[in-house]
Design a protein around this motif. Structure first.
Motif, mmCIF file in Angstrom:
data_model
loop_
_atom_site.group_PDB
_atom_site.id
_atom_site.type_symbol
_atom_site.label_atom_id
_atom_site.label_comp_id
_atom_site.label_asym_id
_atom_site.label_seq_id
_atom_site.Cartn_x
_atom_site.Cartn_y
_atom_site.Cartn_z
ATOM 1 N N PHE A 127 6.316 -6.541 -2.884
ATOM 2 C CA PHE A 127 6.735 -5.464 -3.767
ATOM 3 C C PHE A 127 6.464 -4.072 -3.230
ATOM 4 N N SER A 128 5.752 -4.000 -2.117
ATOM 5 C CA SER A 128 5.383 -2.677 -1.648
ATOM 6 C C SER A 128 5.295 -2.644 -0.131
ATOM 7 N N THR A 129 5.680 -1.511 0.455
ATOM 8 C CA THR A 129 5.534 -1.345 1.894
ATOM 9 C C THR A 129 4.381 -0.396 2.194
ATOM 10 N N LEU A 130 3.572 -0.114 1.179
ATOM 11 C CA LEU A 130 2.449 0.800 1.363
ATOM 12 C C LEU A 130 1.510 0.368 2.496
ATOM 13 N N PRO A 131 1.187 -0.937 2.599
ATOM 14 C CA PRO A 131 0.314 -1.348 3.707
ATOM 15 C C PRO A 131 0.856 -0.936 5.072
ATOM 16 N N LEU A 132 2.192 -0.945 5.207
ATOM 17 C CA LEU A 132 2.789 -0.524 6.481
ATOM 18 C C LEU A 132 2.539 0.956 6.726
ATOM 19 N N GLN A 133 2.641 1.748 5.652
ATOM 20 C CA GLN A 133 2.394 3.181 5.811
ATOM 21 C C GLN A 133 0.930 3.449 6.120
ATOM 22 N N LEU A 134 0.079 2.524 5.671
ATOM 23 C CA LEU A 134 -1.347 2.652 5.959
ATOM 24 C C LEU A 134 -1.601 2.621 7.458
ATOM 25 N N VAL A 135 -0.772 1.841 8.161
ATOM 26 C CA VAL A 135 -0.904 1.757 9.618
ATOM 27 C C VAL A 135 -0.748 3.147 10.230
ATOM 28 N N THR A 136 0.272 3.885 9.755
ATOM 29 C CA THR A 136 0.489 5.247 10.236
ATOM 30 C C THR A 136 -0.735 6.111 9.943
ATOM 31 N N LEU A 137 -1.265 5.950 8.751
ATOM 32 C CA LEU A 137 -2.427 6.740 8.351
ATOM 33 C C LEU A 137 -3.611 6.466 9.281
ATOM 34 N N ILE A 186 1.670 -5.484 10.368
ATOM 35 C CA ILE A 186 3.062 -5.509 10.827
ATOM 36 C C ILE A 186 3.533 -6.951 10.991
ATOM 37 N N GLY A 187 2.654 -7.783 11.567
ATOM 38 C CA GLY A 187 2.995 -9.194 11.750
ATOM 39 C C GLY A 187 3.316 -9.874 10.436
ATOM 40 N N HIS A 188 2.544 -9.527 9.400
ATOM 41 C CA HIS A 188 2.781 -10.135 8.095
ATOM 42 C C HIS A 188 4.179 -9.796 7.579
ATOM 43 N N TYR A 189 4.525 -8.514 7.700
ATOM 44 C CA TYR A 189 5.869 -8.113 7.247
ATOM 45 C C TYR A 189 6.947 -8.752 8.111
ATOM 46 N N LEU A 190 6.675 -8.847 9.405
ATOM 47 C CA LEU A 190 7.625 -9.476 10.317
ATOM 48 C C LEU A 190 7.874 -10.922 9.887
ATOM 49 N N ALA A 191 6.792 -11.610 9.535
ATOM 50 C CA ALA A 191 6.920 -12.995 9.092
ATOM 51 C C ALA A 191 7.783 -13.085 7.844
ATOM 52 N N ARG A 192 7.575 -12.117 6.953
ATOM 53 C CA ARG A 192 8.363 -12.130 5.711
ATOM 54 C C ARG A 192 9.827 -11.886 6.011
ATOM 55 N N ILE A 193 10.104 -10.955 6.936
ATOM 56 C CA ILE A 193 11.491 -10.680 7.306
ATOM 57 C C ILE A 193 12.106 -11.937 7.932
ATOM 58 N N TYR A 194 11.341 -12.584 8.783
ATOM 59 C CA TYR A 194 11.780 -13.812 9.432
ATOM 60 C C TYR A 194 12.176 -14.861 8.382
ATOM 61 N N LEU A 245 -4.800 -18.645 -4.736
ATOM 62 C CA LEU A 245 -4.701 -17.386 -5.486
ATOM 63 C C LEU A 245 -4.699 -16.196 -4.533
ATOM 64 N N PHE A 246 -5.537 -16.302 -3.494
ATOM 65 C CA PHE A 246 -5.650 -15.202 -2.552
ATOM 66 C C PHE A 246 -4.333 -15.007 -1.804
ATOM 67 N N SER A 247 -3.734 -16.111 -1.345
ATOM 68 C CA SER A 247 -2.486 -15.948 -0.595
ATOM 69 C C SER A 247 -1.364 -15.500 -1.530
ATOM 70 N N TYR A 248 -1.435 -15.949 -2.795
ATOM 71 C CA TYR A 248 -0.463 -15.501 -3.805
ATOM 72 C C TYR A 248 -0.562 -13.980 -3.962
ATOM 73 N N ALA A 249 -1.802 -13.486 -4.005
ATOM 74 C CA ALA A 249 -2.021 -12.054 -4.173
ATOM 75 C C ALA A 249 -1.425 -11.269 -3.003
ATOM 76 N N ILE A 250 -1.704 -11.712 -1.776
ATOM 77 C CA ILE A 250 -1.197 -11.011 -0.591
ATOM 78 C C ILE A 250 0.335 -11.063 -0.561
ATOM 79 N N GLN A 251 0.873 -12.255 -0.789
ATOM 80 C CA GLN A 251 2.331 -12.440 -0.792
ATOM 81 C C GLN A 251 3.006 -11.454 -1.745
ATOM 82 N N ASN A 252 2.470 -11.410 -2.977
ATOM 83 C CA ASN A 252 3.131 -10.608 -3.986
ATOM 84 C C ASN A 252 2.954 -9.123 -3.756
ATOM 85 N N ALA A 253 1.765 -8.749 -3.294
ATOM 86 C CA ALA A 253 1.541 -7.328 -3.050
ATOM 87 C C ALA A 253 2.513 -6.846 -1.981
ATOM 88 N N THR A 254 2.713 -7.654 -0.947
ATOM 89 C CA THR A 254 3.583 -7.185 0.133
ATOM 90 C C THR A 254 5.054 -7.385 -0.181
#
Ligand code: UDP
Ligand code: MG
Length: 312
Positions: A221-231, A281-289, A210-219
């Motif tokens: 549908f949204s790039t907000l976590p990436l913008q958080l890095v800038t913040l 960033i790595g998580h998004y990179l993995a998804r792009i991969y 369930l936890f990995s499902y949550a992370i997968q789906n949140a990312t």
């Protein structure tokens, strides 16, 4: 006459197949709805697919396919949609936790011209407190991230052919069916239902899945976590400016020896932020991969001969 396709993702549901198929068949005959039941066995280790074949002998409207391994519920949903011939498709669990009586209700709304009918949980059924609060937190964050209210949503929905075609045309591999129907738009309405007790067997979800499902789906549908890095970067720069001034002042006043506490704290804080940011960033990179590899969402091992496009 319009045909209604019912897609039933099934993973190790051998015991449920026969009962579910019969309950649904009786219901649609009573309601005079032309239907097909598509069971997608998601790499089940028990005799789920065999049970479907057995049911198909009795009722030719029962169709089945089996994956080469477990690809997950999302994949089963999309596989089912891709072979459905109906003018409308309903996705529901095959353990009858989604009450069958709600389907005709959805169907009537579709006849009135609604293109998406969302099943909304009026009660979440029996769940542990932990599960409930985790789901609450997840949907709270998700709703905010994708700017749609997802609190009571589920995979139980009816989709018009137009919407199904839109979803099937999506190139992405990491799908989140529940939210995609909101994203697609169209004329939609909701139907409330009470989550029922599971007929047979056990829930397939563990807390870690369930936890990995949550992370997968949140990312997905949204790039907000990436913008958080800038913040986080900006917060660090803000702090470092203040400290830079303080350090310089101390240096010129000749009291610069002290301050190891500050150094240690800074290394810890900045190090933490950097690691966290790299992780995101790595998580998004993995998804792009994953997306770039362009592998299919699922592999079909076999399907019954009454499925359109069957190559056997
Ligand atoms: N399911 C699936 N693949 C999986 C896990 C589940 O197709 O990897 C199906 C399962 O057979 C059921 C539905 O998804 O029809 C919901 O699963 P489950 O009942 O285990 O979840 P819960 O109702 O507890 O949320
Ligand atoms: Mg269930």
């Amino acid at each position: 006459m319009a045909v209604l396709s019912v897609i039933l993702p099934s993973y190790n549901e051998q015991k449920n197949i026969s009962n579910t198929a019969q309950v649904l068949a009786e219901l649609f005959e009573r309601e005079q709805i032309d239907y097909e039941l598509i069971f997608v066995s998601d790499g089940s280790a028990d005799g789920t697919y065999e049970a479907v074949c057995e049911e198909k002998k009795k009722n030719s409207r029962v169709k089945g396919m089996e994956f080469s391994r477990n690809f997950g519920k999302e994949a089963s949903i999309f596989a089912g949609l891709s072979v459905a011939v109906g003018d409308a498709c309903v996705v529901m669990d095959c353990d009858l936790q989604h009450p069958p009586e709600t389907v005709p209700e959805m169907y009537r709304l579709w006849e009135q011209g609604y293109e998406v009918v969302e099943g909304i949980k009026s009660r979440r059924g029996k769940e542990s407190l932990f599960h409930r609060s985790f789901a609450g937190l997840f949907y709270g964050i998700m709703s905010r991230l994708i700017k749609m209210d997802m609190k009571a949503s589920s995979d139980f929905k009816l989709l018009d052919r137009k919407v199904v075609n839109v979803l099937l045309g999506l190139k992405e591999r990491n799908t989140f069916f529940r939210a995609l129907t909101f994203w697609a738009g169209f004329r939609s309405t909701t139907v409330e239902y009470e989550v029922q007790e599971r007929q047979y067997g056990e829930s397939k979800w563990s807390y870690s899945s369930l936890f990995s499902y949550a992370i997968q789906n949140a990312t997905s549908f949204s790039t907000l976590p990436l913008q958080l890095v800038t913040l986080m970067g900006m917060v660090c720069i803000g702090f470092s400016l203040i400290l830079a001034v303080q350090t310089l002042v101390k240096y010129f006043m000749g009291t610069a020896v002290e301050g190891f506490t500050t150094v240690i704290l800074l290394i810890l804080i900045v190090g933490g932020f950097i690691m966290l940011s790299l992780g995101i960033i790595g998580h998004y990179l993995a998804r792009i991969y994953e997306e770039v590899k362009g592998r299919p969402k699922y592999i079909i091992k076999q399907m019954t001969d009454n499925i359109r496009g069957n190559m056997e």
